[in-house]
Design a protein around this motif. Sequence first.
Motif, PDB file in Angstrom:
ATOM      1  N   LEU A  63       0.831  -1.198   0.000  1.00 34.58           N
ATOM      2  CA  LEU A  63       0.000   0.000   0.000  1.00 34.58           C
ATOM      3  C   LEU A  63       0.873   1.257   0.000  1.00 34.58           C
ATOM      4  O   LEU A  63       0.594   2.224  -0.713  1.00 34.58           O
ATOM      5  CB  LEU A  63      -0.928   0.008   1.215  1.00 34.58           C
ATOM      6  CG  LEU A  63      -1.755   1.284   1.413  1.00 34.58           C
ATOM      7  CD1 LEU A  63      -2.683   1.514   0.229  1.00 34.58           C
ATOM      8  CD2 LEU A  63      -2.548   1.212   2.724  1.00 34.58           C
ATOM      9  N   SER A  64       1.927   1.242   0.792  1.00 32.21           N
ATOM     10  CA  SER A  64       2.798   2.415   0.896  1.00 32.21           C
ATOM     11  C   SER A  64       3.453   2.745  -0.443  1.00 32.21           C
ATOM     12  O   SER A  64       3.531   3.916  -0.840  1.00 32.21           O
ATOM     13  CB  SER A  64       3.883   2.178   1.955  1.00 32.21           C
ATOM     14  OG  SER A  64       3.314   2.060   3.244  1.00 32.21           O
ATOM     15  N   VAL A  65       3.921   1.718  -1.144  1.00 31.16           N
ATOM     16  CA  VAL A  65       4.575   1.940  -2.442  1.00 31.16           C
ATOM     17  C   VAL A  65       3.560   2.431  -3.477  1.00 31.16           C
ATOM     18  O   VAL A  65       3.831   3.373  -4.233  1.00 31.16           O
ATOM     19  CB  VAL A  65       5.256   0.647  -2.930  1.00 31.16           C
ATOM     20  CG1 VAL A  65       5.753   0.809  -4.365  1.00 31.16           C
ATOM     21  CG2 VAL A  65       6.418   0.279  -2.006  1.00 31.16           C
ATOM     22  N   THR A  66       2.381   1.813  -3.494  1.00 33.96           N
ATOM     23  CA  THR A  66       1.343   2.234  -4.437  1.00 33.96           C
ATOM     24  C   THR A  66       0.924   3.673  -4.170  1.00 33.96           C
ATOM     25  O   THR A  66       0.766   4.479  -5.097  1.00 33.96           O
ATOM     26  CB  THR A  66       0.106   1.315  -4.330  1.00 33.96           C
ATOM     27  OG1 THR A  66       0.491  -0.032  -4.586  1.00 33.96           O
ATOM     28  CG2 THR A  66      -0.964   1.732  -5.329  1.00 33.96           C
ATOM     29  N   ARG A  67       0.766   3.994  -2.906  1.00 37.42           N
ATOM     30  CA  ARG A  67       0.375   5.355  -2.538  1.00 37.42           C
ATOM     31  C   ARG A  67       1.461   6.362  -2.915  1.00 37.42           C
ATOM     32  O   ARG A  67       1.167   7.477  -3.360  1.00 37.42           O
ATOM     33  CB  ARG A  67       0.094   5.420  -1.037  1.00 37.42           C
ATOM     34  CG  ARG A  67      -0.296   6.796  -0.534  1.00 37.42           C
ATOM     35  CD  ARG A  67      -0.760   6.733   0.904  1.00 37.42           C
ATOM     36  NE  ARG A  67       0.226   6.088   1.757  1.00 37.42           N
ATOM     37  CZ  ARG A  67      -0.068   5.592   2.968  1.00 37.42           C
ATOM     38  NH1 ARG A  67      -1.300   5.643   3.444  1.00 37.42           N
ATOM     39  NH2 ARG A  67       0.882   5.033   3.691  1.00 37.42           N
ATOM     40  N   TYR A  68       2.713   5.974  -2.747  1.00 31.04           N
ATOM     41  CA  TYR A  68       3.826   6.857  -3.105  1.00 31.04           C
ATOM     42  C   TYR A  68       3.756   7.261  -4.573  1.00 31.04           C
ATOM     43  O   TYR A  68       3.882   8.441  -4.923  1.00 31.04           O
ATOM     44  CB  TYR A  68       5.152   6.160  -2.812  1.00 31.04           C
ATOM     45  CG  TYR A  68       6.356   6.889  -3.348  1.00 31.04           C
ATOM     46  CD1 TYR A  68       6.827   8.050  -2.741  1.00 31.04           C
ATOM     47  CD2 TYR A  68       7.026   6.416  -4.479  1.00 31.04           C
ATOM     48  CE1 TYR A  68       7.933   8.720  -3.247  1.00 31.04           C
ATOM     49  CE2 TYR A  68       8.132   7.079  -4.988  1.00 31.04           C
ATOM     50  CZ  TYR A  68       8.587   8.226  -4.367  1.00 31.04           C
ATOM     51  OH  TYR A  68       9.677   8.894  -4.872  1.00 31.04           O
ATOM     52  N   HIS A  69       3.538   6.289  -5.445  1.00 34.43           N
ATOM     53  CA  HIS A  69       3.467   6.585  -6.874  1.00 34.43           C
ATOM     54  C   HIS A  69       2.229   7.416  -7.199  1.00 34.43           C
ATOM     55  O   HIS A  69       2.267   8.296  -8.072  1.00 34.43           O
ATOM     56  CB  HIS A  69       3.461   5.287  -7.686  1.00 34.43           C
ATOM     57  CG  HIS A  69       4.771   4.549  -7.623  1.00 34.43           C
ATOM     58  ND1 HIS A  69       5.937   5.074  -8.132  1.00 34.43           N
ATOM     59  CD2 HIS A  69       5.095   3.340  -7.095  1.00 34.43           C
ATOM     60  CE1 HIS A  69       6.931   4.222  -7.941  1.00 34.43           C
ATOM     61  NE2 HIS A  69       6.448   3.163  -7.305  1.00 34.43           N
ATOM     62  N   LEU A  70       1.147   7.171  -6.462  1.00 30.27           N
ATOM     63  CA  LEU A  70      -0.066   7.953  -6.665  1.00 30.27           C
ATOM     64  C   LEU A  70       0.152   9.412  -6.265  1.00 30.27           C
ATOM     65  O   LEU A  70      -0.262  10.336  -6.974  1.00 30.27           O
ATOM     66  CB  LEU A  70      -1.214   7.359  -5.849  1.00 30.27           C
ATOM     67  CG  LEU A  70      -2.544   8.115  -5.888  1.00 30.27           C
ATOM     68  CD1 LEU A  70      -3.106   8.118  -7.312  1.00 30.27           C
ATOM     69  CD2 LEU A  70      -3.546   7.467  -4.928  1.00 30.27           C
ATOM     70  N   LEU A  71       0.825   9.632  -5.158  1.00 34.32           N
ATOM     71  CA  LEU A  71       1.072  10.996  -4.687  1.00 34.32           C
ATOM     72  C   LEU A  71       1.934  11.789  -5.655  1.00 34.32           C
ATOM     73  O   LEU A  71       1.814  13.013  -5.754  1.00 34.32           O
ATOM     74  CB  LEU A  71       1.744  10.965  -3.317  1.00 34.32           C
ATOM     75  CG  LEU A  71       0.907  10.414  -2.158  1.00 34.32           C
ATOM     76  CD1 LEU A  71       1.708  10.424  -0.867  1.00 34.32           C
ATOM     77  CD2 LEU A  71      -0.368  11.211  -1.984  1.00 34.32           C
ATOM     78  N   ARG A  72       2.816  11.099  -6.351  1.00 33.77           N
ATOM     79  CA  ARG A  72       3.660  11.785  -7.334  1.00 33.77           C
ATOM     80  C   ARG A  72       2.821  12.314  -8.500  1.00 33.77           C
ATOM     81  O   ARG A  72       3.229  13.237  -9.193  1.00 33.77           O
ATOM     82  CB  ARG A  72       4.743  10.832  -7.876  1.00 33.77           C
ATOM     83  CG  ARG A  72       5.602  10.180  -6.844  1.00 33.77           C
ATOM     84  CD  ARG A  72       6.642  11.081  -6.206  1.00 33.77           C
ATOM     85  NE  ARG A  72       6.163  12.133  -5.328  1.00 33.77           N
ATOM     86  CZ  ARG A  72       5.726  11.916  -4.069  1.00 33.77           C
ATOM     87  NH1 ARG A  72       5.670  10.720  -3.566  1.00 33.77           N
ATOM     88  NH2 ARG A  72       5.340  12.935  -3.324  1.00 33.77           N
ATOM     89  N   GLN A  73       1.649  11.731  -8.701  1.00 32.86           N
ATOM     90  CA  GLN A  73       0.808  12.109  -9.837  1.00 32.86           C
ATOM     91  C   GLN A  73      -0.260  13.136  -9.469  1.00 32.86           C
ATOM     92  O   GLN A  73      -0.824  13.783 -10.355  1.00 32.86           O
ATOM     93  CB  GLN A  73       0.113  10.861 -10.409  1.00 32.86           C
ATOM     94  CG  GLN A  73       1.069   9.775 -10.859  1.00 32.86           C
ATOM     95  CD  GLN A  73       0.347   8.473 -11.153  1.00 32.86           C
ATOM     96  OE1 GLN A  73      -0.867   8.454 -11.369  1.00 32.86           O
ATOM     97  NE2 GLN A  73       1.088   7.374 -11.155  1.00 32.86           N
TER      98      GLN A  73
END
Length: 242
Positions: A105-115
């Motif tokens: 979840l943390s990794v997926t959220r990280y990439h989402l926040l970049r967008q």
Amino acid sequence: MDDVTVVTQRLQTRRDLTTAAVRLFTERGYDETTVDQIAAAAGVARRTFFRYYQSKDDVIFPDHDDTAAQVAAVLDEAGEDEDPLQVICRGIWQVMRMYVADAELSVTRYHLLRQVPALREHEKAVVSRYERLLARYLLERAERETAQGSHTVDRPLLAEVSAAAVVAAHNHVLRQWLRSGGQSDVEAELEHALSLVRAGLANFSVDAGAQQPETLVVTVAHTGRTPSEAVAAVRAALASQK
């Protein structure tokens, strides 16, 4: 239904809402996803969503409230004889453990926040509370020591700088870990980073600005003078400094 079961169900509901939101934001886009869609994907009613989160921004960060409470507990339970820098480093570990507990979840959220800039700004506001917690602890420690006789006007500045340094080290390691997809040795890297910070702050802490008693340095040199003449010269020099 016992209390433990209720708490477990609430935690699961929170996590289901977050998982659904991250998936929908990734698939459909942040702006295109509604609260109703998130609730439906998590299998709950719209009103249930708002019992847990105030907005779809908040749903992305489900664990920060609990983690902030855990950090505060670490600080509150610290002994007065403990090194305050060690204490705030121990506190920041609670934040890293929160991210590592659900690496996917943390990794997926990280990439989402970049967008999504809106979510990235929201994250900054959420995370800043940790820095405030650490700085407040350092300042309160300093104030208690001030009450015992030491004093410095620089302590608020030093408390904020020290807290910011510890949080910056944590965030640096966290970003590296997230960019690696959660594969790097985050524990070793964080401990190394915090050890560097502690070393760097060793002479720059909330106590570093404390007023120290003046030190008199006496230099002895061969001048060809008699002892009485040397003493007289020292006295004259000291008198000129008053």
